[in-house]
Design a protein around this motif. Sequence first.
Motif, PDB file in Angstrom:
ATOM      1  N   ASN A 222       0.861  -1.175   0.000  1.00 32.10           N
ATOM      2  CA  ASN A 222       0.000   0.000   0.000  1.00 32.10           C
ATOM      3  C   ASN A 222       0.898   1.226   0.000  1.00 32.10           C
ATOM      4  O   ASN A 222       1.707   1.411   0.915  1.00 32.10           O
ATOM      5  N   ILE A 223       0.773   2.051  -1.039  1.00 36.46           N
ATOM      6  CA  ILE A 223       1.515   3.301  -1.110  1.00 36.46           C
ATOM      7  C   ILE A 223       0.478   4.422  -1.106  1.00 36.46           C
ATOM      8  O   ILE A 223      -0.500   4.367  -1.859  1.00 36.46           O
ATOM      9  N   PHE A 224       0.650   5.395  -0.221  1.00 39.84           N
ATOM     10  CA  PHE A 224      -0.348   6.440  -0.057  1.00 39.84           C
ATOM     11  C   PHE A 224       0.311   7.699   0.460  1.00 39.84           C
ATOM     12  O   PHE A 224       1.421   7.654   1.005  1.00 39.84           O
ATOM     13  N   GLY A 225      -0.371   8.827   0.283  1.00 41.07           N
ATOM     14  CA  GLY A 225       0.172  10.057   0.810  1.00 41.07           C
ATOM     15  C   GLY A 225      -0.577  11.300   0.370  1.00 41.07           C
ATOM     16  O   GLY A 225      -1.592  11.229  -0.322  1.00 41.07           O
ATOM     17  N   GLU A 226      -0.022  12.430   0.782  1.00 35.27           N
ATOM     18  CA  GLU A 226      -0.604  13.740   0.519  1.00 35.27           C
ATOM     19  C   GLU A 226       0.036  14.352  -0.728  1.00 35.27           C
ATOM     20  O   GLU A 226       1.258  14.369  -0.867  1.00 35.27           O
ATOM     21  N   VAL A 227      -0.808  14.858  -1.612  1.00 40.16           N
ATOM     22  CA  VAL A 227      -0.328  15.526  -2.822  1.00 40.16           C
ATOM     23  C   VAL A 227       0.123  16.927  -2.426  1.00 40.16           C
ATOM     24  O   VAL A 227      -0.619  17.663  -1.767  1.00 40.16           O
ATOM     25  N   THR A 228       1.343  17.295  -2.800  1.00 41.85           N
ATOM     26  CA  THR A 228       1.913  18.577  -2.395  1.00 41.85           C
ATOM     27  C   THR A 228       2.041  19.575  -3.530  1.00 41.85           C
ATOM     28  O   THR A 228       2.025  20.784  -3.309  1.00 41.85           O
ATOM     29  N   SER A 229       2.194  19.086  -4.773  1.00 41.93           N
ATOM     30  CA  SER A 229       2.341  19.982  -5.916  1.00 41.93           C
ATOM     31  C   SER A 229       1.969  19.245  -7.187  1.00 41.93           C
ATOM     32  O   SER A 229       1.789  18.027  -7.183  1.00 41.93           O
ATOM     33  N   TRP A 230       1.867  20.007  -8.274  1.00 44.07           N
ATOM     34  CA  TRP A 230       1.520  19.421  -9.561  1.00 44.07           C
ATOM     35  C   TRP A 230       2.160  20.229 -10.678  1.00 44.07           C
ATOM     36  O   TRP A 230       2.593  21.353 -10.485  1.00 44.07           O
TER      37      TRP A 230
ATOM     38  N   GLY B 166       4.438  10.466   1.311  1.00 45.62           N
ATOM     39  CA  GLY B 166       3.628   9.575   2.136  1.00 45.62           C
ATOM     40  C   GLY B 166       4.369   8.381   2.668  1.00 45.62           C
ATOM     41  O   GLY B 166       5.535   8.477   3.074  1.00 45.62           O
ATOM     42  N   LYS B 167       3.710   7.229   2.616  1.00 44.45           N
ATOM     43  CA  LYS B 167       4.225   5.987   3.195  1.00 44.45           C
ATOM     44  C   LYS B 167       4.055   4.834   2.217  1.00 44.45           C
ATOM     45  O   LYS B 167       3.152   4.832   1.387  1.00 44.45           O
ATOM     46  N   LEU B 168       4.916   3.851   2.365  1.00 45.81           N
ATOM     47  CA  LEU B 168       4.816   2.579   1.663  1.00 45.81           C
ATOM     48  C   LEU B 168       4.789   1.493   2.721  1.00 45.81           C
ATOM     49  O   LEU B 168       5.662   1.437   3.592  1.00 45.81           O
ATOM     50  N   ILE B 169       3.775   0.630   2.651  1.00 46.80           N
ATOM     51  CA  ILE B 169       3.674  -0.498   3.575  1.00 46.80           C
ATOM     52  C   ILE B 169       3.647  -1.772   2.744  1.00 46.80           C
ATOM     53  O   ILE B 169       2.652  -2.061   2.070  1.00 46.80           O
ATOM     54  N   PRO B 170       4.731  -2.568   2.769  1.00 41.43           N
ATOM     55  CA  PRO B 170       4.726  -3.840   2.042  1.00 41.43           C
ATOM     56  C   PRO B 170       3.702  -4.807   2.640  1.00 41.43           C
ATOM     57  O   PRO B 170       3.450  -4.787   3.839  1.00 41.43           O
ATOM     58  N   ILE B 171       3.106  -5.635   1.795  1.00 37.69           N
ATOM     59  CA  ILE B 171       2.143  -6.654   2.235  1.00 37.69           C
ATOM     60  C   ILE B 171       2.782  -8.015   1.993  1.00 37.69           C
ATOM     61  O   ILE B 171       3.317  -8.251   0.915  1.00 37.69           O
ATOM     62  N   PRO B 172       2.732  -8.946   2.925  1.00 38.78           N
ATOM     63  CA  PRO B 172       2.130  -8.871   4.248  1.00 38.78           C
ATOM     64  C   PRO B 172       3.151  -8.422   5.290  1.00 38.78           C
ATOM     65  O   PRO B 172       4.339  -8.693   5.171  1.00 38.78           O
TER      66      PRO B 172
ATOM     67  N   ASP C 182       8.846   5.864   4.854  1.00 37.37           N
ATOM     68  CA  ASP C 182       8.616   7.164   4.231  1.00 37.37           C
ATOM     69  C   ASP C 182       8.982   7.087   2.753  1.00 37.37           C
ATOM     70  O   ASP C 182       9.983   6.461   2.386  1.00 37.37           O
ATOM     71  N   VAL C 183       8.172   7.745   1.926  1.00 40.15           N
ATOM     72  CA  VAL C 183       8.421   7.708   0.488  1.00 40.15           C
ATOM     73  C   VAL C 183       7.827   8.957  -0.174  1.00 40.15           C
ATOM     74  O   VAL C 183       6.809   9.476   0.266  1.00 40.15           O
ATOM     75  N   SER C 184       8.517   9.441  -1.185  1.00 39.19           N
ATOM     76  CA  SER C 184       7.975  10.448  -2.086  1.00 39.19           C
ATOM     77  C   SER C 184       7.763   9.746  -3.412  1.00 39.19           C
ATOM     78  O   SER C 184       8.625   8.974  -3.846  1.00 39.19           O
TER      79      SER C 184
END
Length: 177
Positions: free
Chosen positions: A102-110, A123-129, A135-137
Amino acid sequence: MIDRKLLIATAILASAVITACSDTTAPKNDPGVLPAAAIVAPHSGAATVGARINGGGTAEMQPPGLGAGRTAFGMEVTLLADGSATGHVDCVDQHGDNLPGNIFGEVTSWSMEGTTVVLNVTGKLIPIPGGHPRDVSFTVKIQRFGGAGVGHWTLEAFGKLFCVELLTSGQIVYRPE
């Protein structure tokens, strides 16, 4: 006498309004399909809302990305005229994929790369399982807005193209303000 800068600014504003309200940029049967020419690149100035991008559903990862399998995703993003952005992106590569997580986070620019909308996310990356959050951009690039078989986006992280996504359900919609 009319100020030359005011006259030019008025002409530019009128052109933008006409373009935004014309038949070529108005949604047809599929509200998620929008001509790329209708998307206005960020500019310096006040941080006013320029557009919103909303979407969610499932997608199938395609070559040449490193990932393979199905993805569930969601995004709700506000693009501001100065190039900043707010909102959230969440992408889950499901268990059974070659790189589940699961990779997720806040959009900061475009920004724009030709006709592609580029979203920069922190945001963050969480490997499954059972992985630990890292922390990741990352960058999400939307090549086409639309529904199943039309919507297309990519995800890049750690300097690599991980996901090349083609929607199988749901949609990605662009709404100018």
